[in-house]
Design a protein around this motif. Structure first.
Motif, PDB file in Angstrom:
ATOM      1  N   PRO A   1       0.812  -1.229   0.000  1.00  0.00           N
ATOM      2  CA  PRO A   1       0.000   0.000   0.000  1.00  0.00           C
ATOM      3  C   PRO A   1       0.840   1.272   0.000  1.00  0.00           C
ATOM      4  O   PRO A   1       1.921   1.328   0.588  1.00  0.00           O
ATOM      5  CB  PRO A   1      -0.798  -0.111   1.304  1.00  0.00           C
ATOM      6  N   ASN A   2       0.317   2.257  -0.695  1.00  0.00           N
ATOM      7  CA  ASN A   2       0.826   3.631  -0.660  1.00  0.00           C
ATOM      8  C   ASN A   2       2.178   3.857  -1.309  1.00  0.00           C
ATOM      9  O   ASN A   2       2.836   4.856  -0.999  1.00  0.00           O
ATOM     10  CB  ASN A   2       0.847   4.157   0.783  1.00  0.00           C
TER      11      ASN A   2
ATOM     12  N   MET B   1       8.198  -4.761   3.577  1.00  0.00           N
ATOM     13  CA  MET B   1       7.856  -3.432   3.071  1.00  0.00           C
ATOM     14  C   MET B   1       6.553  -2.917   3.669  1.00  0.00           C
ATOM     15  O   MET B   1       6.440  -1.730   3.983  1.00  0.00           O
ATOM     16  CB  MET B   1       7.765  -3.443   1.539  1.00  0.00           C
ATOM     17  N   ILE B   2       5.589  -3.785   3.836  1.00  0.00           N
ATOM     18  CA  ILE B   2       4.322  -3.370   4.446  1.00  0.00           C
ATOM     19  C   ILE B   2       4.548  -2.970   5.906  1.00  0.00           C
ATOM     20  O   ILE B   2       3.997  -1.969   6.378  1.00  0.00           O
ATOM     21  CB  ILE B   2       3.262  -4.486   4.324  1.00  0.00           C
ATOM     22  N   ALA B   3       5.398  -3.714   6.600  1.00  0.00           N
ATOM     23  CA  ALA B   3       5.657  -3.438   8.024  1.00  0.00           C
ATOM     24  C   ALA B   3       6.626  -2.284   8.245  1.00  0.00           C
ATOM     25  O   ALA B   3       6.708  -1.761   9.357  1.00  0.00           O
ATOM     26  CB  ALA B   3       6.202  -4.700   8.701  1.00  0.00           C
TER      27      ALA B   3
ATOM     28  N   ARG C   1      11.893 -11.613   8.846  1.00  0.00           N
ATOM     29  CA  ARG C   1      10.879 -12.681   8.838  1.00  0.00           C
ATOM     30  C   ARG C   1      11.296 -13.842   9.733  1.00  0.00           C
ATOM     31  O   ARG C   1      10.499 -14.356  10.505  1.00  0.00           O
ATOM     32  CB  ARG C   1      10.650 -13.152   7.406  1.00  0.00           C
ATOM     33  N   ARG C   2      12.540 -14.243   9.621  1.00  0.00           N
ATOM     34  CA  ARG C   2      13.017 -15.378  10.437  1.00  0.00           C
ATOM     35  C   ARG C   2      13.036 -15.042  11.918  1.00  0.00           C
ATOM     36  O   ARG C   2      12.700 -15.877  12.750  1.00  0.00           O
ATOM     37  CB  ARG C   2      14.388 -15.831   9.945  1.00  0.00           C
ATOM     38  N   SER C   3      13.382 -13.800  12.259  1.00  0.00           N
ATOM     39  CA  SER C   3      13.379 -13.420  13.683  1.00  0.00           C
ATOM     40  C   SER C   3      11.955 -13.409  14.229  1.00  0.00           C
ATOM     41  O   SER C   3      11.718 -13.782  15.371  1.00  0.00           O
ATOM     42  CB  SER C   3      14.047 -12.066  13.892  1.00  0.00           C
ATOM     43  N   ARG C   4      11.011 -13.020  13.396  1.00  0.00           N
ATOM     44  CA  ARG C   4       9.594 -13.034  13.819  1.00  0.00           C
ATOM     45  C   ARG C   4       9.104 -14.463  13.996  1.00  0.00           C
ATOM     46  O   ARG C   4       8.334 -14.744  14.910  1.00  0.00           O
ATOM     47  CB  ARG C   4       8.732 -12.301  12.799  1.00  0.00           C
TER      48      ARG C   4
END
Length: 181
Positions: A45-46, A124-126, A172-175
């Motif tokens: 988005p955006n 990118m979204i986050a 991503r992997r840390s999450r």
């Protein structure tokens, strides 16, 4: 035929365009489909994007996709097989005016390419500040290049994308380590 390089502001219709095309692809590829994801800049988005919907199709068996090319061609797609990425089946579609509208990147469910694409999109979204920087880079490239220089445009984004992909995969992997469910 040269491809016109154009980036436009985010369009609220892109998620719906993705959903419509995803359903058509699921129907065409049938039970081989595991999942379909909206990827690429139109999924963020955006930010400015080339107005082309990118779909990531995850399948059980990539070789079965080779047998389903006619079904994709019936939807208006051109099959380009791996098109530079081993293990991928790539399709692209133009509208009746010859303007590119969709890219389909198909991978078997065990491909590392899936994580790379989804990590970049989700990162990118986050991280809207990085997404904004990416958006501005694309706008600058289009402004400074000849309108048909797709190679220059892609090359101009390459270093930024590689850096963001590394950050995105680590993020991503840390999450996943924090929330393994």
């Amino acid at each position: 035929m040269s491809v016109r390089v154009e980036v436009v502001p985010y369009c609220q219709a892109w998620p719906d365009a993705f959903e419509i095309e995803a359903q058509r692809i699921v129907t065409a590829l049938d039970e081989n489909v595991v999942a379909v994801y909206h990827i690429g800049s139109t999924a963020i988005p955006n930010i400015y994007a080339k107005p082309i919907i990118d779909l990531l199709v995850v399948v059980h068996d990539i070789t079965q996709v080779d047998e389903q090319i006619e079904a994709m061609e019936a939807l208006g797609y051109e099959a380009l097989v791996e098109f530079g990425i081993p293990g991928r089946r790539y399709f692209r579609k133009n509208n009746e005016l010859g303007v590119r509208t969709h890219h389909v990147h198909t991978f078997e469910s065990n491909s590392s390419e899936i994580e790379r694409h989804l990590a970049f999109r989700d990162y990118m979204i986050a991280h809207p500040e990085d997404a904004h920087q990416y958006s501005e880079l694309k706008r600058e490239l289009v402004k400074n290049l000849h309108w048909s220089d797709i190679e220059g445009y892609m090359d101009g984004k390459n270093e930024f994308i590689k850096e963001m992909e590394q950050r995105a995969i680590a993020w991503r992997r840390s999450r996943l380590l924090k929330n393994p469910t």
